[in-house]
Scaffold this motif. Structure first.
Motif, PDB file in Angstrom:
ATOM      1  N   UNK A  86      36.692  24.017   9.653  1.00 37.22           N
ATOM      2  CA  UNK A  86      37.272  24.500   8.387  1.00 37.22           C
ATOM      3  C   UNK A  86      37.665  23.280   7.549  1.00 37.22           C
ATOM      4  N   UNK A  87      36.765  22.840   6.677  1.00 37.25           N
ATOM      5  CA  UNK A  87      37.012  21.574   5.952  1.00 37.25           C
ATOM      6  C   UNK A  87      38.265  21.621   5.075  1.00 37.25           C
ATOM      7  N   UNK A  88      38.638  22.813   4.597  1.00 32.66           N
ATOM      8  CA  UNK A  88      39.872  22.869   3.804  1.00 32.66           C
ATOM      9  C   UNK A  88      41.010  23.289   4.735  1.00 32.66           C
ATOM     10  N   UNK A  89      41.524  22.308   5.476  1.00 30.81           N
ATOM     11  CA  UNK A  89      42.574  22.615   6.449  1.00 30.81           C
ATOM     12  C   UNK A  89      43.529  21.437   6.550  1.00 30.81           C
ATOM     13  N   UNK A  90      44.720  21.761   7.045  1.00 29.80           N
ATOM     14  CA  UNK A  90      45.688  20.697   7.319  1.00 29.80           C
ATOM     15  C   UNK A  90      46.418  21.064   8.607  1.00 29.80           C
ATOM     16  N   UNK A  91      46.610  20.050   9.458  1.00 28.01           N
ATOM     17  CA  UNK A  91      47.272  20.273  10.742  1.00 28.01           C
ATOM     18  C   UNK A  91      48.484  19.355  10.823  1.00 28.01           C
ATOM     19  N   UNK A  92      49.602  19.940  11.234  1.00 26.64           N
ATOM     20  CA  UNK A  92      50.792  19.114  11.467  1.00 26.64           C
ATOM     21  C   UNK A  92      50.721  18.597  12.892  1.00 26.64           C
ATOM     22  N   UNK A  93      50.894  17.297  13.048  1.00 31.08           N
ATOM     23  CA  UNK A  93      50.810  16.705  14.388  1.00 31.08           C
ATOM     24  C   UNK A  93      52.055  15.855  14.639  1.00 31.08           C
ATOM     25  N   UNK A  94      52.192  15.362  15.857  1.00 29.75           N
ATOM     26  CA  UNK A  94      53.352  14.520  16.172  1.00 29.75           C
ATOM     27  C   UNK A  94      53.160  13.153  15.511  1.00 29.75           C
ATOM     28  N   UNK A  95      54.235  12.583  14.936  1.00 32.14           N
ATOM     29  CA  UNK A  95      54.092  11.270  14.292  1.00 32.14           C
ATOM     30  C   UNK A  95      53.577  10.190  15.229  1.00 32.14           C
ATOM     31  N   UNK A  96      53.786  10.374  16.533  1.00 33.03           N
ATOM     32  CA  UNK A  96      53.329   9.360  17.490  1.00 33.03           C
ATOM     33  C   UNK A  96      51.867   9.518  17.878  1.00 33.03           C
ATOM     34  N   UNK A  97      51.142  10.392  17.188  1.00 31.60           N
ATOM     35  CA  UNK A  97      49.739  10.640  17.554  1.00 31.60           C
ATOM     36  C   UNK A  97      48.945   9.333  17.597  1.00 31.60           C
ATOM     37  N   UNK A  98      48.181   9.181  18.659  1.00 36.77           N
ATOM     38  CA  UNK A  98      47.340   8.003  18.821  1.00 36.77           C
ATOM     39  C   UNK A  98      46.242   8.006  17.734  1.00 36.77           C
ATOM     40  N   UNK A  99      46.129   6.903  17.008  1.00 38.21           N
ATOM     41  CA  UNK A  99      45.125   6.820  15.931  1.00 38.21           C
ATOM     42  C   UNK A  99      43.711   7.128  16.439  1.00 38.21           C
ATOM     43  N   UNK A 100      43.459   6.802  17.706  1.00 37.51           N
ATOM     44  CA  UNK A 100      42.111   7.030  18.241  1.00 37.51           C
ATOM     45  C   UNK A 100      41.735   8.502  18.258  1.00 37.51           C
ATOM     46  N   UNK A 101      42.753   9.374  18.216  1.00 36.16           N
ATOM     47  CA  UNK A 101      42.454  10.814  18.253  1.00 36.16           C
ATOM     48  C   UNK A 101      41.941  11.318  16.898  1.00 36.16           C
ATOM     49  N   UNK A 102      42.257  10.586  15.829  1.00 38.35           N
ATOM     50  CA  UNK A 102      41.921  11.110  14.497  1.00 38.35           C
ATOM     51  C   UNK A 102      40.399  11.140  14.335  1.00 38.35           C
ATOM     52  N   UNK A 103      39.823  12.331  14.142  1.00 39.22           N
ATOM     53  CA  UNK A 103      38.360  12.400  14.052  1.00 39.22           C
ATOM     54  C   UNK A 103      37.836  11.708  12.783  1.00 39.22           C
ATOM     55  N   UNK A 104      36.579  11.297  12.832  1.00 38.89           N
ATOM     56  CA  UNK A 104      35.954  10.644  11.663  1.00 38.89           C
ATOM     57  C   UNK A 104      35.974  11.597  10.476  1.00 38.89           C
ATOM     58  N   UNK A 105      36.244  11.040   9.299  1.00 39.13           N
ATOM     59  CA  UNK A 105      36.212  11.847   8.073  1.00 39.13           C
ATOM     60  C   UNK A 105      37.502  12.604   7.808  1.00 39.13           C
ATOM     61  N   UNK A 106      38.478  12.456   8.695  1.00 33.33           N
ATOM     62  CA  UNK A 106      39.762  13.162   8.559  1.00 33.33           C
ATOM     63  C   UNK A 106      40.808  12.169   8.068  1.00 33.33           C
ATOM     64  N   UNK A 107      41.654  12.582   7.140  1.00 34.96           N
ATOM     65  CA  UNK A 107      42.742  11.703   6.691  1.00 34.96           C
ATOM     66  C   UNK A 107      43.992  11.964   7.521  1.00 34.96           C
ATOM     67  N   UNK A 108      44.626  10.886   7.970  1.00 41.88           N
ATOM     68  CA  UNK A 108      45.906  11.008   8.676  1.00 41.88           C
ATOM     69  C   UNK A 108      47.005  10.519   7.738  1.00 41.88           C
ATOM     70  N   UNK A 109      48.028  11.339   7.579  1.00 43.61           N
ATOM     71  CA  UNK A 109      49.129  10.993   6.666  1.00 43.61           C
ATOM     72  C   UNK A 109      50.458  11.050   7.416  1.00 43.61           C
ATOM     73  N   UNK A 110      51.274  10.010   7.228  1.00 45.00           N
ATOM     74  CA  UNK A 110      52.608   9.993   7.825  1.00 45.00           C
ATOM     75  C   UNK A 110      53.617  10.048   6.681  1.00 45.00           C
ATOM     76  N   UNK A 111      54.583  10.950   6.809  1.00 49.33           N
ATOM     77  CA  UNK A 111      55.534  11.187   5.718  1.00 49.33           C
ATOM     78  C   UNK A 111      56.943  10.833   6.185  1.00 49.33           C
ATOM     79  N   UNK A 112      57.648  10.027   5.391  1.00 51.80           N
ATOM     80  CA  UNK A 112      59.050   9.730   5.726  1.00 51.80           C
ATOM     81  C   UNK A 112      59.961  10.182   4.595  1.00 51.80           C
TER      82      UNK A 112
END
Ligand SMILES: C[S@@+](CC[C@H](N)C(=O)[O-])C[C@H]1O[C@@H](n2cnc3c(N)ncnc32)[C@H](O)[C@@H]1O
Length: 413
Positions: A219-245
Protein backbone atom coordinates in the motif's frame (compact mmCIF):
# COMPACT_ATOMS: atom_id res chain seq x y z
CA UNK A 1 -5.68 -13.65 47.01
CA UNK A 2 -8.56 -13.24 44.53
CA UNK A 3 -7.78 -14.46 41.01
CA UNK A 4 -6.97 -11.69 38.48
CA UNK A 5 -9.85 -11.15 36.04
CA UNK A 6 -9.34 -12.90 32.70
CA UNK A 7 -8.87 -10.60 29.65
CA UNK A 8 -12.39 -11.54 28.53
CA UNK A 9 -13.86 -10.58 31.91
CA UNK A 10 -11.92 -7.32 31.90
CA UNK A 11 -13.18 -6.53 28.38
CA UNK A 12 -16.76 -7.33 29.34
CA UNK A 13 -16.47 -5.13 32.44
CA UNK A 14 -14.94 -2.33 30.36
CA UNK A 15 -17.74 -2.53 27.79
CA UNK A 16 -20.40 -2.50 30.52
CA UNK A 17 -18.80 0.56 32.15
CA UNK A 18 -18.56 2.37 28.84
CA UNK A 19 -22.21 1.68 28.19
CA UNK A 20 -23.19 2.96 31.66
CA UNK A 21 -21.09 6.10 31.33
CA UNK A 22 -22.78 6.89 28.02
CA UNK A 23 -26.25 7.12 29.64
CA UNK A 24 -27.63 10.45 30.96
CA UNK A 25 -26.94 9.25 34.52
CA UNK A 26 -23.38 8.36 33.45
CA UNK A 27 -22.88 11.80 31.92
CA UNK A 28 -24.05 13.43 35.16
CA UNK A 29 -21.76 11.18 37.22
CA UNK A 30 -18.82 12.08 34.98
CA UNK A 31 -19.50 15.79 35.40
CA UNK A 32 -19.56 15.39 39.18
CA UNK A 33 -16.39 13.28 39.15
CA UNK A 34 -14.64 15.82 36.90
CA UNK A 35 -15.53 18.58 39.39
CA UNK A 36 -14.04 16.56 42.27
CA UNK A 37 -10.88 15.86 40.27
CA UNK A 38 -10.60 19.58 39.45
CA UNK A 39 -11.01 20.44 43.15
CA UNK A 40 -8.15 18.05 43.93
CA UNK A 41 -10.23 15.89 46.29
CA UNK A 42 -8.37 12.71 47.32
CA UNK A 43 -9.54 9.37 46.01
CA UNK A 44 -11.20 7.99 49.16
CA UNK A 45 -13.28 11.03 50.11
CA UNK A 46 -14.08 11.60 46.42
CA UNK A 47 -15.34 8.05 45.99
CA UNK A 48 -17.35 8.36 49.23
CA UNK A 49 -19.05 11.49 47.97
CA UNK A 50 -19.63 10.07 44.50
CA UNK A 51 -21.16 6.85 45.87
CA UNK A 52 -23.58 8.90 47.94
CA UNK A 53 -24.46 11.22 45.06
CA UNK A 54 -24.49 9.02 41.94
CA UNK A 55 -24.68 5.48 43.29
CA UNK A 56 -22.19 2.71 43.91
CA UNK A 57 -22.22 1.37 40.37
CA UNK A 58 -21.30 4.62 38.59
CA UNK A 59 -18.98 6.11 41.20
CA UNK A 60 -15.85 4.03 40.45
CA UNK A 61 -16.00 4.14 36.63
CA UNK A 62 -16.84 7.86 36.62
CA UNK A 63 -13.95 8.67 38.95
CA UNK A 64 -11.52 6.56 36.91
CA UNK A 65 -12.50 8.16 33.59
CA UNK A 66 -12.49 11.67 35.07
CA UNK A 67 -8.92 11.06 36.27
CA UNK A 68 -7.86 9.74 32.86
CA UNK A 69 -9.41 12.75 31.14
CA UNK A 70 -7.52 15.09 33.47
CA UNK A 71 -4.32 13.20 32.68
CA UNK A 72 -5.01 13.44 28.93
CA UNK A 73 -5.87 17.15 28.99
CA UNK A 74 -2.37 18.66 28.64
CA UNK A 75 -1.87 16.75 25.38
CA UNK A 76 -5.44 16.32 24.10
CA UNK A 77 -6.73 19.77 25.06
CA UNK A 78 -10.49 20.30 25.28
CA UNK A 79 -11.13 16.98 23.46
CA UNK A 80 -10.01 15.23 26.63
CA UNK A 81 -13.13 16.45 28.45
CA UNK A 82 -15.36 14.25 26.29
CA UNK A 83 -13.08 11.34 25.36
CA UNK A 84 -13.65 7.78 26.50
CA UNK A 85 -10.37 6.20 27.53
CA UNK A 86 -8.87 3.36 29.49
CA UNK A 87 -5.45 3.63 31.09
CA UNK A 88 -4.16 1.18 28.43
CA UNK A 89 -5.50 3.11 25.45
CA UNK A 90 -4.31 6.41 26.91
CA UNK A 91 -0.84 4.96 27.34
CA UNK A 92 -0.85 3.72 23.73
CA UNK A 93 -2.28 6.91 22.28
CA UNK A 94 -0.12 9.18 20.17
CA UNK A 95 -0.29 12.96 20.39
CA UNK A 96 -3.34 14.34 18.57
CA UNK A 97 -1.35 17.25 17.11
CA UNK A 98 1.09 14.79 15.54
CA UNK A 99 -1.73 12.49 14.41
CA UNK A 100 -3.22 15.52 12.62
CA UNK A 101 0.12 16.29 10.98
CA UNK A 102 0.43 12.67 9.82
CA UNK A 103 -3.14 12.65 8.53
CA UNK A 104 -2.55 15.83 6.55
CA UNK A 105 0.55 14.45 4.84
CA UNK A 106 -0.99 11.04 4.19
CA UNK A 107 -4.15 12.50 2.71
CA UNK A 108 -2.56 15.39 0.77
CA UNK A 109 -4.04 15.56 -2.70
CA UNK A 110 -7.22 13.87 -1.49
CA UNK A 111 -8.00 10.35 -0.42
CA UNK A 112 -11.55 9.09 -0.26
CA UNK A 113 -10.99 6.53 2.43
CA UNK A 114 -8.27 5.37 4.77
CA UNK A 115 -7.84 2.36 7.03
CA UNK A 116 -6.68 2.85 10.61
CA UNK A 117 -5.25 -0.59 11.36
CA UNK A 118 -5.39 -0.90 15.16
CA UNK A 119 -7.43 2.10 16.25
CA UNK A 120 -7.29 1.68 20.09
CA UNK A 121 -9.33 4.62 21.42
CA UNK A 122 -9.17 6.34 18.03
CA UNK A 123 -6.59 9.15 18.13
CA UNK A 124 -5.57 8.49 14.51
CA UNK A 125 -9.12 7.70 13.42
CA UNK A 126 -10.33 11.08 14.71
CA UNK A 127 -7.42 12.95 13.12
CA UNK A 128 -8.02 11.24 9.76
CA UNK A 129 -11.76 11.95 9.90
CA UNK A 130 -11.12 15.56 10.84
CA UNK A 131 -8.78 15.82 7.84
CA UNK A 132 -11.78 14.90 5.69
CA UNK A 133 -11.35 11.18 5.00
CA UNK A 134 -13.83 8.35 5.40
CA UNK A 135 -12.11 6.12 7.95
CA UNK A 136 -12.35 2.37 8.33
CA UNK A 137 -11.17 1.88 11.92
CA UNK A 138 -10.04 -1.70 12.54
CA UNK A 139 -9.26 -3.30 15.87
CA UNK A 140 -9.46 -6.87 17.06
CA UNK A 141 -10.17 -5.73 20.61
CA UNK A 142 -13.91 -5.18 21.26
CA UNK A 143 -13.26 -2.54 23.93
CA UNK A 144 -10.97 -0.59 21.57
CA UNK A 145 -13.67 -0.70 18.89
CA UNK A 146 -16.30 0.55 21.35
CA UNK A 147 -14.00 3.36 22.50
CA UNK A 148 -13.21 4.42 18.92
CA UNK A 149 -16.92 4.51 18.09
CA UNK A 150 -17.79 6.42 21.26
CA UNK A 151 -15.01 8.95 20.65
CA UNK A 152 -16.00 9.46 17.02
CA UNK A 153 -19.53 10.27 18.27
CA UNK A 154 -18.27 12.46 21.12
CA UNK A 155 -16.13 14.51 18.73
CA UNK A 156 -18.75 14.79 16.00
CA UNK A 157 -17.08 12.71 13.26
CA UNK A 158 -19.11 9.51 13.53
CA UNK A 159 -20.53 10.02 10.04
CA UNK A 160 -17.01 9.61 8.65
CA UNK A 161 -15.99 6.61 10.73
CA UNK A 162 -16.85 2.94 10.27
CA UNK A 163 -15.49 0.71 13.02
CA UNK A 164 -14.90 -2.92 12.14
CA UNK A 165 -13.69 -6.06 13.84
CA UNK A 166 -10.70 -7.34 11.93
CA UNK A 167 -7.21 -8.74 12.14
CA UNK A 168 -4.71 -6.31 10.64
CA UNK A 169 -2.33 -9.19 9.86
CA UNK A 170 -4.94 -10.85 7.67
CA UNK A 171 -6.14 -7.62 6.11
CA UNK A 172 -2.62 -6.61 5.09
CA UNK A 173 -1.86 -10.11 3.80
CA UNK A 174 -4.94 -9.77 1.59
CA UNK A 175 -4.05 -6.23 0.40
CA UNK A 176 -3.79 -5.80 -3.35
CA UNK A 177 -3.92 -3.09 -5.97
CA UNK A 178 -2.55 -0.60 -3.43
CA UNK A 179 -5.60 -1.05 -1.19
CA UNK A 180 -6.13 -2.54 2.24
CA UNK A 181 -9.51 -3.12 3.89
CA UNK A 182 -10.96 -1.56 0.74
CA UNK A 183 -9.05 1.71 1.25
CA UNK A 184 -6.30 3.28 -0.90
CA UNK A 185 -4.44 4.56 2.17
CA UNK A 186 -3.59 3.25 5.63
CA UNK A 187 -2.20 4.11 9.03
CA UNK A 188 -0.68 1.30 11.08
CA UNK A 189 0.35 1.85 14.67
CA UNK A 190 1.38 -1.54 16.06
CA UNK A 191 1.12 -2.22 19.79
CA UNK A 192 4.70 -2.15 21.00
CA UNK A 193 4.05 -3.08 24.62
CA UNK A 194 2.94 -6.39 26.09
CA UNK A 195 2.19 -7.04 29.77
CA UNK A 196 3.24 -3.46 30.60
CA UNK A 197 6.66 -3.96 29.03
CA UNK A 198 8.12 -2.42 25.91
CA UNK A 199 8.72 -4.93 23.13
CA UNK A 200 12.11 -4.03 21.72
CA UNK A 201 11.99 -6.69 19.03
CA UNK A 202 9.78 -5.50 16.11
CA UNK A 203 8.98 -9.13 15.31
CA UNK A 204 7.05 -9.18 18.60
CA UNK A 205 4.97 -6.08 17.98
CA UNK A 206 1.30 -6.59 17.27
CA UNK A 207 0.93 -6.65 14.31
CA UNK A 208 4.54 -7.79 13.86
CA UNK A 209 7.26 -6.38 11.61
CA UNK A 210 6.34 -8.78 8.77
CA UNK A 211 2.95 -7.01 8.54
CA UNK A 212 4.62 -3.59 8.68
CA UNK A 213 6.93 -4.50 5.79
CA UNK A 214 4.08 -6.05 3.82
CA UNK A 215 1.88 -2.97 4.23
CA UNK A 216 4.66 -0.62 3.11
CA UNK A 217 5.25 -2.87 0.11
CA UNK A 218 1.62 -3.31 -0.91
CA UNK A 219 0.00 0.00 0.00
CA UNK A 220 2.19 2.86 -1.27
CA UNK A 221 0.04 5.50 0.44
CA UNK A 222 0.67 4.36 4.00
CA UNK A 223 2.37 5.41 7.18
CA UNK A 224 3.50 3.19 10.05
CA UNK A 225 4.39 4.31 13.54
CA UNK A 226 7.47 2.48 14.77
CA UNK A 227 9.74 2.58 17.81
CA UNK A 228 12.26 5.45 17.68
CA UNK A 229 15.03 2.92 18.32
CA UNK A 230 14.24 1.06 15.09
CA UNK A 231 17.38 -0.24 13.43
CA UNK A 232 18.00 1.72 10.20
CA UNK A 233 18.77 -1.56 8.43
CA UNK A 234 15.11 -2.53 8.76
CA UNK A 235 13.89 0.44 6.71
CA UNK A 236 12.96 -0.98 3.30
CA UNK A 237 14.28 0.64 0.10
CA UNK A 238 12.15 3.52 -1.16
CA UNK A 239 10.61 4.14 2.28
CA UNK A 240 11.16 7.38 4.20
CA UNK A 241 11.98 7.13 7.90
CA UNK A 242 11.08 10.17 9.99
CA UNK A 243 11.94 10.85 13.63
CA UNK A 244 9.90 13.51 15.41
CA UNK A 245 10.88 15.33 18.60
CA UNK A 246 8.90 17.73 20.75
CA UNK A 247 10.59 19.90 23.39
CA UNK A 248 13.83 17.96 23.15
CA UNK A 249 12.28 14.49 23.54
CA UNK A 250 11.76 11.97 20.80
CA UNK A 251 8.04 11.27 20.54
CA UNK A 252 7.59 9.15 17.46
CA UNK A 253 9.20 7.56 14.46
CA UNK A 254 7.34 6.99 11.20
CA UNK A 255 7.86 4.99 8.04
CA UNK A 256 6.24 6.56 4.99
CA UNK A 257 5.16 4.33 2.12
CA UNK A 258 6.56 4.86 -1.39
CA UNK A 259 3.83 7.24 -2.53
CA UNK A 260 4.41 9.52 0.44
CA UNK A 261 8.20 9.15 0.77
CA UNK A 262 10.00 12.35 -0.21
CA UNK A 263 13.50 11.57 1.05
CA UNK A 264 15.43 8.78 2.77
CA UNK A 265 15.45 10.06 6.32
CA UNK A 266 14.09 13.08 8.08
CA UNK A 267 14.44 14.66 11.53
CA UNK A 268 11.47 16.84 12.46
CA UNK A 269 11.54 19.17 15.41
CA UNK A 270 8.14 20.43 16.54
CA UNK A 271 8.31 23.65 18.51
CA UNK A 272 5.52 26.13 19.28
CA UNK A 273 3.37 24.59 16.56
CA UNK A 274 6.06 25.07 13.88
CA UNK A 275 8.10 22.21 12.43
CA UNK A 276 11.78 22.35 11.49
CA UNK A 277 13.06 19.62 9.23
CA UNK A 278 16.41 18.17 8.31
CA UNK A 279 16.55 15.60 5.52
CA UNK A 280 18.97 13.38 3.62
CA UNK A 281 18.32 11.08 0.70
CA UNK A 282 20.89 8.59 1.98
CA UNK A 283 23.02 8.00 5.06
CA UNK A 284 25.31 11.06 5.24
CA UNK A 285 27.88 9.09 7.25
CA UNK A 286 29.54 10.08 10.53
CA UNK A 287 30.80 13.55 11.40
CA UNK A 288 34.58 13.93 11.73
CA UNK A 289 36.09 13.62 15.22
CA UNK A 290 38.36 16.19 16.87
CA UNK A 291 39.59 17.50 20.23
CA UNK A 292 37.21 19.24 22.65
CA UNK A 293 36.98 22.96 21.90
CA UNK A 294 35.31 25.91 23.61
CA UNK A 295 31.69 24.80 23.06
CA UNK A 296 29.86 21.53 23.46
CA UNK A 297 26.68 20.85 21.51
CA UNK A 298 24.10 18.22 22.34
CA UNK A 299 22.09 17.37 19.21
CA UNK A 300 18.32 17.01 19.36
CA UNK A 301 17.35 13.32 19.73
CA UNK A 302 15.54 13.38 16.35
CA UNK A 303 18.88 14.29 14.74
CA UNK A 304 20.68 11.52 16.60
CA UNK A 305 18.08 8.83 15.87
CA UNK A 306 17.87 9.77 12.21
CA UNK A 307 21.65 9.53 11.87
CA UNK A 308 21.89 13.14 10.64
CA UNK A 309 24.41 14.43 13.21
CA UNK A 310 26.99 15.04 10.47
CA UNK A 311 24.63 17.52 8.74
CA UNK A 312 24.36 19.56 11.93
CA UNK A 313 28.11 19.26 12.50
CA UNK A 314 28.77 20.69 9.03
CA UNK A 315 26.34 23.57 9.69
CA UNK A 316 28.11 24.39 12.97
CA UNK A 317 31.68 23.75 11.81
CA UNK A 318 31.75 21.19 14.62
CA UNK A 319 33.38 17.80 15.19
CA UNK A 320 32.47 14.80 17.37
CA UNK A 321 34.31 14.51 20.68
CA UNK A 322 34.44 10.73 20.18
CA UNK A 323 33.48 8.62 17.18
CA UNK A 324 30.94 6.69 19.26
CA UNK A 325 29.34 9.59 21.17
CA UNK A 326 26.83 12.10 19.81
CA UNK A 327 28.33 15.24 21.37
CA UNK A 328 29.69 17.88 19.04
CA UNK A 329 32.29 20.52 19.75
CA UNK A 330 33.23 23.76 18.05
CA UNK A 331 35.00 27.04 18.78
CA UNK A 332 32.02 29.32 18.43
CA UNK A 333 28.64 29.56 20.14
CA UNK A 334 25.57 28.40 18.27
CA UNK A 335 21.92 29.31 18.28
CA UNK A 336 21.00 26.37 16.05
CA UNK A 337 17.62 24.88 17.02
CA UNK A 338 19.13 21.43 16.44
CA UNK A 339 21.46 21.56 19.44
CA UNK A 340 21.63 22.58 23.09
CA UNK A 341 24.96 24.32 23.56
CA UNK A 342 27.26 24.79 26.53
CA UNK A 343 30.45 26.72 27.13
CA UNK A 344 33.23 24.30 28.11
CA UNK A 345 35.21 25.61 31.12
CA UNK A 346 37.27 22.53 32.05
CA UNK A 347 38.03 19.13 30.59
CA UNK A 348 39.40 16.50 32.99
CA UNK A 349 39.71 12.73 33.29
CA UNK A 350 36.85 11.29 35.36
CA UNK A 351 38.05 11.26 38.99
CA UNK A 352 35.57 12.01 41.77
CA UNK A 353 38.08 13.45 44.24
CA UNK A 354 39.70 15.78 41.72
CA UNK A 355 36.32 16.81 40.38
CA UNK A 356 35.05 17.68 43.86
CA UNK A 357 38.18 19.75 44.56
CA UNK A 358 37.87 21.58 41.27
CA UNK A 359 34.20 22.42 41.86
CA UNK A 360 34.96 23.68 45.38
CA UNK A 361 37.75 25.86 43.99
CA UNK A 362 35.33 27.32 41.44
CA UNK A 363 32.66 27.97 44.11
CA UNK A 364 30.27 25.47 42.49
CA UNK A 365 27.79 23.97 44.97
CA UNK A 366 25.15 22.60 42.59
CA UNK A 367 25.60 20.64 39.40
CA UNK A 368 23.34 19.26 36.71
CA UNK A 369 24.86 16.05 35.41
CA UNK A 370 24.45 14.90 31.84
CA UNK A 371 25.96 11.72 30.57
CA UNK A 372 26.51 9.84 27.37
CA UNK A 373 28.66 6.73 27.08
CA UNK A 374 29.16 6.48 30.85
CA UNK A 375 27.60 4.10 33.40
CA UNK A 376 27.33 6.77 36.15
CA UNK A 377 23.95 7.60 37.64
CA UNK A 378 23.49 11.38 37.09
CA UNK A 379 21.32 12.14 40.13
CA UNK A 380 23.52 10.26 42.52
CA UNK A 381 26.67 11.99 41.18
CA UNK A 382 24.93 15.38 41.48
CA UNK A 383 24.13 14.59 45.14
CA UNK A 384 27.70 13.48 45.84
CA UNK A 385 29.05 16.74 44.41
CA UNK A 386 26.71 19.07 46.28
CA UNK A 387 28.67 21.67 48.25
CA UNK A 388 28.47 25.07 49.92
CA UNK A 389 29.33 27.12 46.81
CA UNK A 390 26.69 29.45 45.35
CA UNK A 391 27.57 28.83 41.70
CA UNK A 392 26.17 26.06 39.52
CA UNK A 393 27.55 24.14 36.56
CA UNK A 394 26.61 21.52 34.01
CA UNK A 395 28.81 18.44 34.18
CA UNK A 396 28.97 16.30 31.10
CA UNK A 397 30.27 12.84 31.91
CA UNK A 398 31.27 11.08 28.74
CA UNK A 399 34.13 9.61 26.73
CA UNK A 400 36.59 11.67 24.76
CA UNK A 401 38.66 9.70 22.29
CA UNK A 402 37.74 6.59 24.30
CA UNK A 403 38.73 7.94 27.75
CA UNK A 404 36.20 8.55 30.59
CA UNK A 405 36.10 12.33 30.81
CA UNK A 406 34.21 15.12 32.57
CA UNK A 407 33.49 18.43 30.91
CA UNK A 408 32.65 21.22 33.34
CA UNK A 409 30.30 23.47 31.39
CA UNK A 410 28.15 26.54 31.66
CA UNK A 411 24.72 26.82 30.05
CA UNK A 412 25.56 30.13 28.43
CA UNK A 413 26.64 28.20 25.37
C1 LIG B 1 -0.65 1.27 19.72
S1 LIG B 1 -2.35 0.94 19.63
C2 LIG B 1 -2.95 2.14 18.49
C3 LIG B 1 -3.00 3.50 19.08
C4 LIG B 1 -3.71 4.53 18.24
N1 LIG B 1 -3.08 4.73 16.95
C5 LIG B 1 -3.75 5.85 19.00
O1 LIG B 1 -2.88 6.72 18.77
O2 LIG B 1 -4.61 5.98 19.87
C6 LIG B 1 -2.44 -0.58 18.77
C7 LIG B 1 -3.82 -1.15 18.60
O3 LIG B 1 -3.73 -2.22 17.66
C8 LIG B 1 -4.59 -3.25 18.05
N2 LIG B 1 -4.06 -4.48 17.42
C9 LIG B 1 -2.94 -5.16 17.73
N3 LIG B 1 -2.78 -6.20 16.92
C10 LIG B 1 -3.83 -6.19 16.05
C11 LIG B 1 -4.21 -7.00 14.98
N4 LIG B 1 -3.49 -8.07 14.60
N5 LIG B 1 -5.36 -6.70 14.34
C12 LIG B 1 -6.11 -5.64 14.70
N6 LIG B 1 -5.79 -4.83 15.72
C13 LIG B 1 -4.66 -5.09 16.38
C14 LIG B 1 -4.56 -3.26 19.55
O4 LIG B 1 -5.75 -3.86 20.05
C15 LIG B 1 -4.45 -1.75 19.85
O5 LIG B 1 -5.72 -1.22 20.07
Amino acid sequence: MPAAPSPDDATAAGLAQLQQLGTPAGTAALARAAALVAEGVDVLPALGRLRAEVGVELAGPAWELARLRARARPVFGADADVLFLTSDTLEQAGRPALAARRAERLLAGGTGSVADLGSASGTDTIALARAGAQVVAVDRDPLARALTAANARALGVADRVRVIDGDAVELVAAAQGGRVAGCPAAVLDPARRAGGRRQLNPDRWSPPWSTVAQLLDRVPRSVVKVAPGLDHHRVPAGIEAEWVSVSGSIVEALLWGRERAETGRRASLVRDGAVLELTAATDPGPAPTGPVRGRLHEPDPAVIRSGLVSLVAAELGATLIDPTIAYLTSDGASDSPWVNSYRVDEVLPFNLKKLRALLRARGVGRVVVKKRGSPIEPESLARQLRGPGAASAVLVVTRVAGAPTVLVCDVSG
